[in-house]
Design a protein around this motif. Structure first.
Motif, short mmCIF file in Angstrom:
data_model
loop_
_atom_site.label_atom_id
_atom_site.label_comp_id
_atom_site.label_asym_id
_atom_site.label_seq_id
_atom_site.Cartn_x
_atom_site.Cartn_y
_atom_site.Cartn_z
N VAL A 171 -17.29 19.86 1.92
CA VAL A 171 -17.20 18.82 0.83
C VAL A 171 -15.96 18.97 0.02
O VAL A 171 -15.16 18.17 -0.35
N GLN A 172 -15.73 20.37 -0.39
CA GLN A 172 -14.49 20.74 -1.23
C GLN A 172 -13.42 20.21 -0.55
O GLN A 172 -12.30 19.65 -1.35
N ALA A 173 -13.00 20.55 0.62
CA ALA A 173 -12.01 20.18 1.34
C ALA A 173 -11.74 18.50 1.17
O ALA A 173 -10.42 18.08 1.20
N ALA A 174 -12.69 17.86 1.58
CA ALA A 174 -12.75 16.33 1.48
C ALA A 174 -12.38 15.82 0.28
O ALA A 174 -11.43 15.01 -0.04
N LEU A 175 -12.93 16.43 -0.83
CA LEU A 175 -12.80 16.24 -2.26
C LEU A 175 -10.94 16.44 -2.57
O LEU A 175 -10.36 15.57 -3.13
N ALA A 176 -10.71 17.52 -2.18
CA ALA A 176 -9.20 18.01 -2.38
C ALA A 176 -8.32 16.95 -1.65
O ALA A 176 -7.27 16.63 -2.01
N ALA A 177 -8.68 16.17 -0.74
CA ALA A 177 -7.87 15.45 0.10
C ALA A 177 -8.27 14.13 0.23
O ALA A 177 -7.75 13.12 0.80
N LEU A 178 -9.02 13.80 -1.22
CA LEU A 178 -9.61 12.27 -1.38
C LEU A 178 -8.52 11.22 -1.28
O LEU A 178 -8.76 10.29 -0.81
N ASP A 179 -7.45 11.52 -1.87
CA ASP A 179 -6.38 10.32 -2.10
C ASP A 179 -5.62 10.12 -0.56
O ASP A 179 -5.76 9.01 -0.09
N ALA A 180 -5.73 11.00 0.29
CA ALA A 180 -5.30 10.74 1.56
C ALA A 180 -6.44 10.31 2.42
O ALA A 180 -6.19 9.28 3.27
N ILE A 181 -7.36 10.38 2.38
CA ILE A 181 -8.60 9.74 2.89
C ILE A 181 -8.82 8.48 2.49
O ILE A 181 -8.75 7.45 3.47
N LYS A 182 -8.53 8.18 1.26
CA LYS A 182 -8.42 6.89 0.67
C LYS A 182 -7.32 5.93 1.47
O LYS A 182 -7.35 4.71 1.89
N ASP A 183 -5.97 6.58 1.51
CA ASP A 183 -4.97 6.01 2.27
C ASP A 183 -5.21 5.71 3.51
O ASP A 183 -4.88 4.71 4.22
N TYR A 184 -6.04 6.71 4.36
CA TYR A 184 -6.17 6.38 5.51
C TYR A 184 -7.19 5.33 5.87
O TYR A 184 -7.11 4.45 6.66
N ALA A 185 -8.28 5.14 4.88
CA ALA A 185 -9.25 4.16 4.87
C ALA A 185 -8.42 2.66 4.72
O ALA A 185 -8.70 1.75 5.42
N ALA A 186 -7.42 2.57 3.75
CA ALA A 186 -6.89 1.33 3.45
C ALA A 186 -5.89 1.10 4.87
O ALA A 186 -5.71 -0.30 5.12
N GLU A 187 -5.38 1.94 5.17
CA GLU A 187 -4.42 1.58 6.57
C GLU A 187 -5.05 1.26 7.77
O GLU A 187 -4.48 0.65 8.66
N HIS A 188 -6.17 1.99 8.04
CA HIS A 188 -7.01 1.65 9.20
C HIS A 188 -8.33 0.86 9.15
O HIS A 188 -9.01 0.58 10.07
N ALA A 189 -8.72 0.17 7.85
CA ALA A 189 -9.79 -0.57 7.68
C ALA A 189 -9.67 -1.78 8.62
O ALA A 189 -8.63 -2.54 8.71
N PRO A 190 -10.70 -2.24 9.24
CA PRO A 190 -11.07 -3.57 9.83
C PRO A 190 -10.55 -4.70 9.08
O PRO A 190 -10.53 -4.53 7.80
N SER A 191 -10.15 -5.55 9.48
CA SER A 191 -9.58 -6.98 8.75
C SER A 191 -10.69 -7.24 7.62
O SER A 191 -11.98 -7.30 7.94
N LEU A 192 -10.37 -7.54 6.31
CA LEU A 192 -11.30 -7.61 5.30
C LEU A 192 -10.95 -8.95 4.83
O LEU A 192 -9.74 -9.17 4.48
N LEU A 193 -11.84 -9.82 4.59
CA LEU A 193 -11.67 -11.10 3.86
C LEU A 193 -12.72 -11.35 2.91
O LEU A 193 -13.80 -11.23 2.82
N PRO A 194 -12.00 -11.71 1.62
CA PRO A 194 -10.59 -11.41 1.25
C PRO A 194 -10.19 -9.99 0.86
O PRO A 194 -11.13 -9.41 0.61
N ALA A 195 -9.15 -9.78 1.16
CA ALA A 195 -8.70 -8.24 0.79
C ALA A 195 -8.01 -8.25 -0.62
O ALA A 195 -7.37 -9.42 -0.70
N PRO A 196 -8.42 -7.13 -1.05
CA PRO A 196 -7.79 -7.23 -2.62
C PRO A 196 -6.22 -6.89 -2.52
O PRO A 196 -5.90 -6.28 -1.42
N ALA A 197 -5.41 -7.06 -3.50
CA ALA A 197 -4.05 -6.75 -3.38
C ALA A 197 -3.69 -5.32 -2.88
O ALA A 197 -3.08 -4.97 -2.33
#
Length: 74
Positions: free
Chosen positions: A1-27
């Motif tokens: 969990v500590q490693a994931a918290l330390a890498a949280l920004d990178a994990i959010k970036d990965y989620a945003a880049e690889h998320a399935p199509s979302l309607l409506p997607a925020p900016a």
């Protein structure tokens, strides 16, 4: 969990880049993700982010912390 918290920004970036199509997607999907929690197992970690009406976006990572998939969870 500590490693994931330390890498949280990178994990959010990965989620945003690889998320399935979302309607409506925020900016900025990345800024709309709020950490909901972790599920840890022998095969890896799931990091769940609250995303408003779609409930959650979940990022799956292997035991070494490498993200490998993203899915929506109602």
């Amino acid at each position: 969990v500590q490693a994931a918290l330390a890498a949280l920004d990178a994990i959010k970036d990965y989620a945003a880049e690889h998320a399935p199509s979302l309607l409506p997607a925020p900016a900025s999907l990345r800024n709309a993700l709020f950490l909901e929690g972790f599920t840890i197992s022998a095969t890896g970690t799931e990091i769940a982010f609250d995303y408003g009406d779609l409930d959650m976006i979940v990022v799956q990572a292997d035991p070494d912390g490498q993200c490998h998939s993203v899915f929506l969870c109602p």
